[in-house]
Structures are given as structure tokens and as C-alpha cells.
Design a protein around this motif. Structure first.
Motif, PDB file in Angstrom:
ATOM      1  N   ALA A 179      51.515 -21.772  49.732  1.00 40.93           N
ATOM      2  CA  ALA A 179      51.247 -23.343  50.078  1.00 40.93           C
ATOM      3  C   ALA A 179      51.731 -24.393  48.278  1.00 40.93           C
ATOM      4  CB  ALA A 179      49.907 -22.917  48.363  1.00 40.93           C
ATOM      5  N   TRP A 184      47.242 -28.047  55.946  1.00 47.10           N
ATOM      6  CA  TRP A 184      45.777 -27.317  55.874  1.00 47.10           C
ATOM      7  C   TRP A 184      45.831 -25.515  55.169  1.00 47.10           C
ATOM      8  CZ3 TRP A 184      45.207 -22.201  57.953  1.00 47.10           C
ATOM      9  CH2 TRP A 184      45.602 -22.382  58.544  1.00 47.10           C
ATOM     10  N   LEU A 185      47.165 -25.446  54.737  1.00 43.91           N
ATOM     11  CA  LEU A 185      47.011 -24.252  54.549  1.00 43.91           C
ATOM     12  C   LEU A 185      47.251 -23.675  52.739  1.00 43.91           C
ATOM     13  CD1 LEU A 185      47.129 -20.913  54.820  1.00 43.91           C
ATOM     14  CD2 LEU A 185      50.124 -21.469  54.737  1.00 43.91           C
ATOM     15  N   ASP A 186      47.620 -24.845  52.463  1.00 43.54           N
ATOM     16  CA  ASP A 186      47.320 -25.390  51.097  1.00 43.54           C
ATOM     17  C   ASP A 186      46.097 -25.880  50.637  1.00 43.54           C
ATOM     18  OD1 ASP A 186      48.078 -26.152  48.304  1.00 43.54           O
ATOM     19  OD2 ASP A 186      48.588 -28.440  49.079  1.00 43.54           O
ATOM     20  N   ARG A 187      45.648 -26.494  51.275  1.00 44.26           N
ATOM     21  CA  ARG A 187      44.030 -26.451  51.496  1.00 44.26           C
ATOM     22  C   ARG A 187      42.793 -25.679  50.819  1.00 44.26           C
ATOM     23  NH1 ARG A 187      43.991 -32.806  50.684  1.00 44.26           N
ATOM     24  NH2 ARG A 187      45.948 -33.529  52.561  1.00 44.26           N
ATOM     25  N   VAL A 188      43.031 -24.567  51.998  1.00 46.87           N
ATOM     26  CA  VAL A 188      42.432 -23.647  52.608  1.00 46.87           C
ATOM     27  C   VAL A 188      42.642 -23.046  50.960  1.00 46.87           C
ATOM     28  CG1 VAL A 188      41.962 -21.412  53.513  1.00 46.87           C
ATOM     29  CG2 VAL A 188      42.642 -23.340  54.526  1.00 46.87           C
ATOM     30  N   ILE A 189      44.116 -22.515  50.453  1.00 46.60           N
ATOM     31  CA  ILE A 189      44.344 -21.141  49.532  1.00 46.60           C
ATOM     32  C   ILE A 189      43.986 -21.920  48.426  1.00 46.60           C
ATOM     33  CG2 ILE A 189      46.046 -20.231  47.757  1.00 46.60           C
ATOM     34  CD1 ILE A 189      48.182 -20.036  50.662  1.00 46.60           C
ATOM     35  N   SER A 190      44.171 -23.612  47.851  1.00 44.66           N
ATOM     36  CA  SER A 190      43.425 -23.984  46.501  1.00 44.66           C
ATOM     37  C   SER A 190      41.882 -23.904  46.990  1.00 44.66           C
ATOM     38  CB  SER A 190      43.786 -24.973  46.868  1.00 44.66           C
ATOM     39  OG  SER A 190      45.388 -25.674  47.030  1.00 44.66           O
ATOM     40  N   VAL A 191      41.545 -24.172  47.621  1.00 42.45           N
ATOM     41  CA  VAL A 191      40.250 -24.166  47.305  1.00 42.45           C
ATOM     42  C   VAL A 191      39.458 -22.612  46.779  1.00 42.45           C
ATOM     43  CG1 VAL A 191      37.689 -24.235  48.209  1.00 42.45           C
ATOM     44  CG2 VAL A 191      39.706 -26.546  48.784  1.00 42.45           C
ATOM     45  N   VAL A 192      39.431 -21.696  47.513  1.00 42.06           N
ATOM     46  CA  VAL A 192      39.593 -20.423  47.773  1.00 42.06           C
ATOM     47  C   VAL A 192      39.605 -20.221  46.749  1.00 42.06           C
ATOM     48  CG1 VAL A 192      40.161 -18.002  48.239  1.00 42.06           C
ATOM     49  CG2 VAL A 192      39.434 -19.685  49.981  1.00 42.06           C
TER      50      VAL A 192
END
Length: 310
Positions: free
Chosen positions: A120, A127-135
Motif C-alpha cells: 500500500a 486502488w490497491l492502497d485504498r482497498v488495503i486501507s479500507v480493509v
């Protein structure tokens, strides 16, 4: 470095000494209350006074405290009022089970959180950073007992794949470890992931990383040789200090799954009023807290040249 380690070690010993004195004062300053816990609520005054005399409670408070500290240093915490066995034997068995759970948790959590945090942070805003951060934020926001209830409903009652309790009384069992470890990992990996991501993102915007990229160094070499080395300093401190969090997180998980570990023992002793077990557990908990801080300080100094050579 040796001077710093000596100062930290001295501070750790002083903290343990102060905590032990406060602990002894809280639990054993009222001698009649101690005798009442040991002999039961229906014991007579004569029986309590006789027990106090036989067990050395007629000695001055400071003398009893020094004897108690000396016994604790040799692993002698007395006998458990509930289980009628030496506290040291009971504590050793429960700490072994908690140690197994903690080891498996760290073996899964550390690689998972560091990998996701680095991925991230390498591409901040992607988009990968956003997905990992949300999870990461989502899992950290859900309390352990909620996650434990959900996973039990799915894996125990719906799919019938795993046992609902993890007593570990029949020996080591991987199946009994899966649900407790899953709950701990799901709750905690997000925090370490976000810390790693923030550290990695900061390093990636630094001048020496930009210079290395502009010089034409391979991107993989820039990440592995330069970025990671500095980005993992802060996460190291966070990971070591997770031992403090585990002392509280394990209580919830161990009680929920009836896992016979340190957290379960502490709650059980508190409900029963087993003062000798409570005293031993508190001392162990404080030792883990101050020792993890000691390891964190020394490790951070070794990893960060700016502190080591200042």
C-alpha cells in the motif's frame, strides 16, 4: 549503547519493584481479609488468627513484603486457593498455552501486515492502497468478541468445520488454535498494516529514494535495499509493543473459546478471589509490558543510526 541498555534495565527493575510493593499493599495489607479468602467466609475469628500466626502474618509489613518478593524471585507465589496446587506450576502450564497461541499469531500477523503495508505504501493513493486501507480500518474497528461470535457461527454452527471451544486439555491441536488465532489476526493486522503503510509512504517520498530512481537503479533494488530498510523501523517498534495489547486481547479470546491460557487464568482467579494467582498474574503482566518496552527501545536504537550515533 551499553549505557542506554543499562539505564533501561535499571528503569525496568525499579518499575517492577514499585508495582510489586503497590500490589502487595493492595492485596495483603488487610491480614484478616487474606485469612478470610483462604479459610472461607464462614471461618471463625479464632481460626483466622491461628492461620495468620502459622503462616507468618504476625511479622511486620515490610518484612512480609521482602519475604514475598524473595519467594517471587524464586518462583514461589504460594498455593492456589481454587486449584490447590502451587501457583508457579499452574502459571507455567497456562503461560505455555498462551505462548503457543502468541507464537502462531505472530507468525501469521507479521508477514501479512508487513506485506500489505509495504504494497500500500509503495503506491500511495492507488486502488490497491485504498482497498488495503479500507480493509485494515474495517477489521480494526470490529471488537474481538464480535469477530469471534461471527466466526463461530460460520465455522462451528453452519459449516461444522471447527470446534467451538479450544481448551487444549487433550494436548496440542491445530484445529483448536484456528479460531482464536483468526480472531487475533483479523483484529490486529490492520493496525500494523496502517503503520507500515504510513512509514513506507513517507520513505517513498524522501529525497534519497528519488535520487536512487533518477540514477537509474532498478526499482526492485531501490525498494529492497533502500526503502524497506528505513520503512520497517517504526513497524518494528509497533510489533514489539503488540505484546502489551495481547495481554488484554487474549483475555477476551481465551475466555470466549475457553482456551486454558494466561488470560483465562487471570479472569478465573479474579472471579474466584484467588489472591495468590492474581498477584502472580499481575507481576507477569507488568514484566511483559516493561520488558517489551525495553526490547522496543533497544531494537529501535540498533535499527536507527541517527539515534545510535547521536
Amino acid at each position: 549503547m551499553i549505557v542506554l541498555a543499562g539505564k533501561r534495565l535499571l528503569a525496568m527493575l525499579l518499575i517492577m519493584l514499585v508495582v510489586s510493593f503497590i500490589l502487595f499493599s493492595l492485596f495483603e495489607s488487610d491480614k484478616m481479609a487474606v485469612a478470610g479468602k483462604v479459610l472461607g467466609a464462614y471461618s471463625s475469628l479464632e481460626q483466622r488468627e491461628l492461620w495468620l500466626t502459622q503462616n507468618g502474618y504476625d511479622a511486620p509489613f515490610l518484612e512480609r513484603y521482602l519475604q514475598w518478593v524473595g519467594g517471587a524471585l524464586h518462583g514461589d507465589f504460594g498455593n492456589s486457593l481454587q486449584y490447590k496446587v502451587p501457583v508457579s506450576e499452574l502459571l507455567a502450564d497456562r503461560l505455555k498455552n498462551t505462548g503457543i497461541l502468541t507464537l502462531v499469531f505472530f507468525l501469521i500477523m507479521i508477514p501479512l501486515s508487513l506485506t500489505l503495508g509495504v504494497l500500500a505504501g509503495m503506491k500511495e493513493g492507488s486502488w490497491l492502497d485504498r482497498v488495503i486501507s479500507v480493509v485494515a480500518v474495517l477489521t480494526t474497528s470490529i471488537p474481538e468478541f464480535v469477530t469471534a461470535t461471527f466466526l463461530t457461527g460460520v465455522f462451528v454452527y453452519s459449516w461444522h468445520l471447527l470446534p467451538g471451544t479450544s481448551s487444549m486439555t487433550g494436548g496440542f491441536s491445530w484445529k483448536e488454535l484456528i479460531l482464536p488465532v483468526m480472531v487475533l489476526v483479523i483484529y490486529d493486522f490492520g493496525y500494523v498494516t496502517r503503520m507500515t503503510r504510513a512509514s513506507m509512504a513517507e520513505v517513498m517520498t524522501s529525497q534519497y529514494i528519488r535520487t536512487a530512481v533518477l540514477k537509474g537503479l532498478p526499482y526492485k533494488r531501490v525498494i529492497m535495499r533502500h526503502a524497506l530498510r528505513n520503512a520497517l523501523i517504526a513497524p518494528f517498534t509497533v510489533i514489539v509493543l503488540q505484546l502489551n495489547w495481547l495481554l488484554s486481547g487474549l483475555v477476551v479470546v481465551e475466555v470466549f473459546f475457553a482456551y486454558k491460557g494466561f488470560g483465562y487464568l487471570l479472569v478465573d482467579a479474579a472471579l474466584f478471589g484467588d489472591i495468590y494467582v492474581i498477584e502472580a498474574c499481575v507481576l507477569v503482566a507488568v514484566f511483559v509490558a516493561v520488558f517489551s518496552q525495553f526490547i522496543s527501545d533497544i531494537g529501535y536504537t540498533l535499527l536507527n543510526p541517527r539515534i545510535r550515533f547521536s
